[in-house]
Structure formats: structure tokens, C-alpha cells
Design an enzyme around this catalytic site. Structure first.
Site, PDB file in Angstrom:
ATOM      1  CG  HIS A   1       6.728 -29.478   3.788  1.00 50.95           C
ATOM      2  ND1 HIS A   1       7.364 -30.691   3.658  1.00 50.95           N
ATOM      3  CD2 HIS A   1       7.385 -28.816   4.775  1.00 50.95           C
ATOM      4  CE1 HIS A   1       8.350 -30.769   4.536  1.00 50.95           C
ATOM      5  NE2 HIS A   1       8.389 -29.639   5.231  1.00 50.95           N
TER       6      HIS A   1
ATOM      7  CD  GLU B   1      -3.195   0.820   2.084  1.00 47.79           C
ATOM      8  OE1 GLU B   1      -4.304   0.318   1.852  1.00 47.79           O
ATOM      9  OE2 GLU B   1      -2.866   1.253   3.221  1.00 47.79           O
TER      10      GLU B   1
ATOM     11  CE  LYS C   1     -11.531   2.166   1.029  1.00 51.44           C
ATOM     12  NZ  LYS C   1     -10.969   3.152   1.979  1.00 51.44           N
TER      13      LYS C   1
HETATM   14  O1  LIG Z   1      -8.739   3.008   9.943  1.00 50.22           O
HETATM   15  P1  LIG Z   1      -9.681   3.253   8.828  1.00 50.22           P
HETATM   16  O2  LIG Z   1      -9.881   4.698   8.521  1.00 50.22           O
HETATM   17  O3  LIG Z   1     -10.971   2.537   9.063  1.00 50.22           O
HETATM   18  O4  LIG Z   1      -9.035   2.656   7.501  1.00 50.22           O
HETATM   19  C1  LIG Z   1      -8.746   1.305   7.395  1.00 50.22           C
HETATM   20  C2  LIG Z   1      -7.966   1.039   6.124  1.00 50.22           C
HETATM   21  O5  LIG Z   1      -8.763   1.355   5.010  1.00 50.22           O
HETATM   22  C3  LIG Z   1      -8.292   2.099   3.965  1.00 50.22           C
HETATM   23  O6  LIG Z   1      -9.034   1.692   2.878  1.00 50.22           O
HETATM   24  C4  LIG Z   1      -6.843   2.021   3.623  1.00 50.22           C
HETATM   25  O7  LIG Z   1      -6.625   1.155   2.576  1.00 50.22           O
HETATM   26  C5  LIG Z   1      -5.972   1.560   4.756  1.00 50.22           C
HETATM   27  O8  LIG Z   1      -4.778   2.239   4.680  1.00 50.22           O
HETATM   28  C6  LIG Z   1      -6.631   1.750   6.091  1.00 50.22           C
HETATM   29  O9  LIG Z   1      -5.804   1.269   7.082  1.00 50.22           O
END
Ligand SMILES: O=P(O)(O)OC[C@H]1O[C@H](O)[C@H](O)[C@@H](O)[C@@H]1O
Length: 533
Positions: A357, A328, A461
Site C-alpha cells: 500500500h 557497507e 566524520k
Molecule cells: O562500534 P563502533 O566502533 O562504535 O562503530 C559503530 C559503527 O560506526 C562506523 O562508522 C562504521 O560505519 C560501522 O561499521 C560501525 O558499526
């Protein structure tokens, strides 16, 4: 790979190992690059790029806006050295948070803060990505029979996975402390997990709020929920801490302290490693050596995968943790000049000798598109071992398999790195995490990318949100119509063009009877018909 370094005779290899091994006795740590085929001229060519990387890192630690795309400082090194924070206010915030974590967890351990069923026995941490991977890695790496509370996790929005965890907690929900972790406070999977936990508490007749803790940024949705519902406690998270580098913040410290782990040891180990990786000479800096090896092996563009092979069960989640930290951070489309580079290093692996294995066959004989990173732990166990053969223990076998695989890969022209620690404890786990955080940061400077944002996660998302919007349109059409409809017909009536998504949505709903949709299979998906149940 330069010809003169292909298969080096043993004596020369020993000399290379012995003269090149980076080690710090105090930390009980060493780093061996002798099995990376990198000539002195190749090393010095890469080393020339480091002064720039070291100065960028020094500016970052001094509080520069190193995460330009998000206009943020990058402060995870301050979490274990608050005195380095750029302002006294930040230093005070960090110290206060650590103080509050300790005070809260002590009150929980002593039963001063308790559940409706008495002293807390379990923790259910709800979080995803950086808000779960670090806590999960630490909970597994440092677990022991002395643990104060037992850890469980919701790290997804999978109803079945949630039910599995809830069923394991069923008889102890009244003594389960729920810790909801989200930096942004708006991540749907975490919100869903919170709602599922609340529903489980409600159906068990147990008030949720007095057993709920939030870890989030001030003012976030989660923070507002916790305030308005009167949760037990909210711990701060800050925008200058990235999710994937948040394990030394309240995100990692709260669950670790609740479990009864040595959080001072974690912070000290990380802080000690930070001092070593601040040294502006490549040869004297283990994170720079690591970044240099990655750059060499992958030709500065990740052409080789990072296979992580810790020879210790406790470290089996390290590769999962590093998948986020490395991929990431480094998996970026554009460099800082806006050039399209599609950077990154793929990370995979579980543990040795188990993986021997599984896929080591390919590593030895198949695609030579990786470099291996072994993690060797010198101490076998607490206490003595039985002999499985005369004078030989299972720990000797584990060492033998590590050394054997390293040898077998080298002989077939595969590069490997070995990181050695004396034992797995809070100190060494803190140090390992800090080592990789710095190596990722330095490597990112070498390839000129921003390692601290993650623009690429948004597209999936956004598309998911569109799918959910399409779902309510499609359901509305099916429910409104007496006759069953094909996905094409539903799409027309919903004035939507994405027929395939509508099909997928309806097929999913139809497989879950309580959702009120039925599927009548046709010869092909296009002929399947969907109706009201
Ligand atoms: O801690 P949050 O704001 O819920 O985010 C949780 C996660 O989601 C995001 O999509 C990112 O990909 C991450 O870098 C992050 O750690």
C-alpha cells in the site's frame, strides 16, 4: 533476460519451483529462485566463479588476513563455532565471553546485580551502526510478553530523540541498566549518548557507574572510561569481528540475554546455517544460490536494488539491518586490484503486506531496477486465529498478499526470491543472519572486493569534525563582537573560507536559545546577521 524464460506457463513454473527449491527440513528453511529469470547457461557461467569464492571463504574461516586493508582476520563464523577459531586462545576467549554473558545476565535476572532502585527492569543500549542495528533487529524480532527486561536504544546523537527515550524511562531510571556498545570505543554519537545518559542519571541523583556496562575492545577510550569510573562490567569485543557482523558477539548476546532471549538458539541457528553455507557446491549451498541470484540480477555490478519484503511484522527491522550488512560490505569504490568499480547493492523495504500500500505500485509498473526478496513465515501466530471470512483468517490474507505480489511482479517481468522459514524464533533469526553474512562474503569474492572494511564512512566524520572546529571559531567571533555580523563577516574575522558552513552553524545555534546566538533575518541568507543573545 533470455527470451525463452520471459513469462513461463504455470506448469513449467511449478516444475521449476519444485525441482529448483533449496530446502532444509531440519532448519525449517527453504530458498526459491524460480522467479529469477536465469537460464541454465547463465547459472553455469556464474557458477564457474564459485570454486575460487569457496576457497577464499575456507581460508578466511581458517584465519587468513581476509580484511587486508585493515590487516585483520574475519572471525564472525567462529562466534558460533569456537572450535573453528585458528588458535586455542581465541576459542577460549569466545567461550569465556559467552559464559560471562550468561552468568552476568542470570545475576541481573535474579536480582543479585541490581540498580539503586532495586531489580533491573529496563535496558538502555547506547550504540550506532553495527553496535545497534543487530541488537535492535533481534530485540524486535524475538520480543515477547516473557521478556525479562524492556529494551530502549540511543542509536544517534539527536537530543530530541534522546529526550524521547529518557522520558519513557523517567520513572524507571533507578532500575535501568545502561549498556554502552562501541567496538572502537571512540564513536562520537555513542560517547554523546553516554554523556547524556550520565547527565540524566546525575540530575535524578542516581549513581551511573554501578548501573553501566561497556562492550568494547580492550584499551579503547570507552574501556578506559569504564575502568576509571568503576562501571559494573566490561565485555570484550575483538578487532577480528566487524561491527556489521558483530551481532553474535557480546554486542548482540549481552542485550539479547538481558532481554531474556534464547542466545543459545541464536548461535545454534547461525551455526547450523554456517554448515549448510560451507558446502562447496552452488546448488547445495543457499548462500551461494543467493549470491548467484544477486550477481545475475545486478549483472555483477548492483544494477538492480534489493527490495526486502518480509511478510511478518517481527522482521520489519531486517532490511535496516541488511542495509548496513550489504551496503557497507559491498559498496566499495575500488576492487582488490585497485580498479575503480563503485560496487554495491542498494537495499530497502519494510514489510508485507503493508508496503503493498506504499511503493509496490512502482515495483509493478514503474522502474524495473530491482529484484524483490520475500521472506515468508509459515506459522501465523502462537495459538488459534479467528475467521475473518468463512474459513479464512488474517494469516491467510497475509499469505495471499505475499503469493499475489510475487505473482503480480513475475507477470510484469520483475524477478523475485523467496526465503521461507517455519516461524520466527531465535534459531531461525540466527540462521537468517548467518545466511546473509555468508552470501555477502561470497558475492564479494565474485566481484573481487574487500567486504570487511568501510573506508567511505571516514570522509563524513572528518568533515563533521571540521564543522565542529569551525563552530568554536565562529562563536568566538560573534561573542567577541558587539555588533551583529553576516556569515561573510564572521568568516573573514575567523580567517575561514567556508562561509556557507559558518552560516549553517550559526543558524542552527540561533534556533536553540540556550546557545546564546541570535539571528536577524535579511532578504537572503547572505544578509542575515548573527549576534550575541
Ligand atoms: O562500534 P563502533 O566502533 O562504535 O562503530 C559503530 C559503527 O560506526 C562506523 O562508522 C562504521 O560505519 C560501522 O561499521 C560501525 O558499526
Amino acid at each position: 533476460m533470455s527470451a525463452e524464460l520471459s513469462i513461463t506457463p504455470q506448469a513449467e513454473l511449478w516444475a521449476r519451483y519444485s525441482t529448483g527449491l533449496y530446502r532444509n527440513e531440519e532448519l525449517g528453511f527453504s530458498l526459491d529462485l524460480s522467479r529469477v529469470r536465469m537460464s541454465p547457461s547463465e547459472q553455469s557461467a556464474i557458477a564457474e566463479m564459485f570454486p575460487m569464492a569457496f576457497s577464499a571463504m575456507a581460508q578466511l574461516e581458517a584465519g587468513s588476513i581476509a580484511n587486508k586493508d585493515e590487516g585483520r582476520m574475519v572471525g564472525h563464523y567462529w562466534l558460533r563455532a569456537p572450535q573453528l577459531a585458528p588458535t586455542p586462545e581465541l576459542e577460549a576467549d569466545i567461550l569465556q565471553a559467552i559464559f560471562d554473558v550468561k552468568a552476568f545476565c542470570q545475576a541481573v535476572h535474579e536480582g543479585e546485580i541490581r540498580g539503586s532502585g532495586g531489580k533491573f527492569t529496563n535496558v538502555l543500549l547506547i550504540g550506532i551502526g553495527g553496535s545497534a542495528l543487530g541488537p535492535q533487529f533481534i530485540a524486535t524480532a524475538l520480543a515477547s510478553s516473557q521478556d525479562k527486561l524492556h529494551m530502549s536504544f540511543f542509536d544517534n546523537t539527536d537530543p530530541d530523540g534522546i529526550d524521547l527515550v529518557l522520558s519513557s524511562l523517567a520513572s524507571r531510571l533507578a532500575t535501568t541498566l545502561v549498556v554502552v556498545v562501541s567496538k572502537s570505543g571512540g564513536t562520537p554519537e555513542t560517547r554523546n549518548g553516554m554523556l547524556e545518559a550520565q547527565a540524566a542519571f546525575q540530575s535524578a541523583g542516581i549513581p551511573f557507574a554501578p548501573q553501566a556496562v561497556a562492550i568494547t575492545q580492550a584499551g579503547s577510550k570507552l574501556d578506559q572510561t569504564a575502568q576509571s569510573e568503576g562501571w559494573l562490567k566490561t565485555f570484550p569485543m575483538w578487532d577480528w569481528v566487524g561491527g556489521r557482523t558483530s551481532v553474535m558477539s557480546t554486542v548482540g548476546l549481552v542485550p539479547a540475554a538481558l532481554q531474556g532471549l534464547d542466545i543459545d538458539g541464536l548461535l545454534e541457528g547461525a551455526g547450523q546455517m554456517d554448515s549448510l553455507t560451507r558446502v562447496p557446491q552452488v546448488k547445495e549451498n543457499p548462500a551461494a544460490l543467493l549470491a548467484m541470484a544477486w550477481y545475475h540480477c545486478g549483472q555483477g555490478r548492483g544494477s538492480k536494488d534489493m527490495v526486502l519484503l518480509p511478510y511478518k511484522d517481527r522482521l520489519a527491522l531486517f532490511s535496516k539491518y541488511l542495509q548496513q550488512l550489504v551496503m557497507e560490505s559491498l559498496g566499495k569504490e575500488l576492487d582488490r586490484k585497485g580498479q575503480k568499480v563503485n560496487q554495491g547493492i542498494a537495499v530497502y523495504g519494510n514489510k508485507g503486506s503493508t508496503d503493498q500500500h506504499a511503493y509496490v505500485q512502482q515495483l509493478r509498473d514503474g522502474l524495473n531496477n530491482f529484484f524483490a526478496t520475500f521472506i515468508e513465515v509459515l506459522k501465523d501466530r502462537h495459538g488459534d486465529s479467528i475467521e475473518v471470512d468463512a474459513g479464512v483468517t488474517s494469516g491467510d490474507y497475509l499469505y495471499g498478499f505475499y503469493a499475489g505480489t510475487r505473482k503480480a511482479l513475475y507477470e510484469s517481468g520483475r524477478d523475485s526470491i523467496t526465503i521461507t522459514v517455519n516461524e520466527v524464533n531465535a534459531h531461525s533469526v540466527g540462521a537468517l543472519i548467518a545466511l546473509y553474512e555468508r552470501a555477502v562474503g561470497l558475492y564479494a569474492e565474485l566481484v573481487n572486493i574487500n567486504a570487511y572494511h568501510q573506508p567511505g564512512v571516514e570522509a563524513g566524520k572528518k568533515a563533521a569534525a571540521q564543522i565542529l572546529a569551525l563552530q568554536s571559531q565562529a562563536v568566538e567571533v560573534v561573542v567577541r563582537n558587539k555588533a551583529s555580523l553576516t556569515a561573510d563577516e564572521v568568516a573573514k574575522l575567523a580567517n575561514a573560507s567556508d562561509v556557507e558552513s559558518i552560516y549553517g552553524i550559526l543558524r542552527h545555534l540561533a534556533a536553540n536559545p540556550s546557545r546564546g546566538i541570535v539571528r536577524h533575518p535579511g532578504k537572503t541568507p547572505a544578509e542575515d546577521r548573527f549576534g550575541k543573545l
